[in-house]
Scaffold this motif. Structure first.
Motif, PDB file in Angstrom:
ATOM      1  N   ASN A  41       0.822  -1.215   0.000  1.00  0.00           N
ATOM      2  CA  ASN A  41       0.000   0.000   0.000  1.00  0.00           C
ATOM      3  C   ASN A  41       0.857   1.268   0.000  1.00  0.00           C
ATOM      4  N   ALA A  42       1.939   1.220  -0.732  1.00  0.00           N
ATOM      5  CA  ALA A  42       2.886   2.337  -0.769  1.00  0.00           C
ATOM      6  C   ALA A  42       2.248   3.587  -1.360  1.00  0.00           C
ATOM      7  N   TYR A  43       1.434   3.421  -2.398  1.00  0.00           N
ATOM      8  CA  TYR A  43       0.804   4.601  -3.002  1.00  0.00           C
ATOM      9  C   TYR A  43      -0.120   5.292  -2.007  1.00  0.00           C
ATOM     10  N   GLU A  44      -0.929   4.523  -1.298  1.00  0.00           N
ATOM     11  CA  GLU A  44      -1.846   5.102  -0.325  1.00  0.00           C
ATOM     12  C   GLU A  44      -1.087   5.859   0.757  1.00  0.00           C
ATOM     13  N   LYS A  45       0.036   5.308   1.193  1.00  0.00           N
ATOM     14  CA  LYS A  45       0.834   5.975   2.220  1.00  0.00           C
ATOM     15  C   LYS A  45       1.478   7.239   1.671  1.00  0.00           C
ATOM     16  N   LYS A  48      -1.261   9.812   1.282  1.00  0.00           N
ATOM     17  CA  LYS A  48      -1.727  10.322   2.573  1.00  0.00           C
ATOM     18  C   LYS A  48      -0.706  11.268   3.214  1.00  0.00           C
ATOM     19  N   TRP A  49       0.555  10.884   3.209  1.00  0.00           N
ATOM     20  CA  TRP A  49       1.568  11.633   3.945  1.00  0.00           C
ATOM     21  C   TRP A  49       2.327  12.660   3.100  1.00  0.00           C
ATOM     22  N   LEU A  55       1.278  13.742  -6.120  1.00  0.00           N
ATOM     23  CA  LEU A  55       0.536  14.196  -7.306  1.00  0.00           C
ATOM     24  C   LEU A  55       1.434  14.936  -8.285  1.00  0.00           C
ATOM     25  N   GLU A  56       2.459  15.592  -7.776  1.00  0.00           N
ATOM     26  CA  GLU A  56       3.406  16.308  -8.635  1.00  0.00           C
ATOM     27  C   GLU A  56       4.255  15.340  -9.459  1.00  0.00           C
ATOM     28  N   LEU A  57       4.634  14.227  -8.856  1.00  0.00           N
ATOM     29  CA  LEU A  57       5.553  13.294  -9.509  1.00  0.00           C
ATOM     30  C   LEU A  57       4.886  12.193 -10.328  1.00  0.00           C
TER      31      LEU A  57
END
Length: 81
Positions: A41-45, A48-49, A55-57
């Motif tokens: 769940n790396a994307y969700e983390k 979130k953080w 969103l920029e990258l």
């Protein structure tokens, strides 16, 4: 019996176990990544953080997952017998 092992033998066993576990985790990660699955769940983390940076990258979760890399460090603290 582990207690009777020389230091070099004990360290060789620890390294072998560490390398084997690391290899298996990496293989599982790469296989799941190939299926488009983010098992950690790396994307969700990241979203979130580090919302703005994420969103920029990355344009999408799929783009994020494609660039995701995993470093595995296995530390063996004790071998019981």
């Amino acid at each position: 019996v582990i207690a009777n092992l020389k230091t070099e033998e004990f360290n060789a066993i620890k390294k072998g176990v560490s390398d084997a576990v690391s290899k298996q985790i990496s293989a599982c990660f790469e296989k799941s990544k190939g299926f488009g699955c983010d098992i950690f769940n790396a994307y969700e983390k990241a979203y979130k953080w580090h919302y703005n940076k994420t969103l920029e990258l990355f344009d999408s979760p799929e783009d994020f997952l494609k660039s995701l890399k995993l470093n595995v460090l296995v530390e063996i603290k004790q071998l019981d017998y």
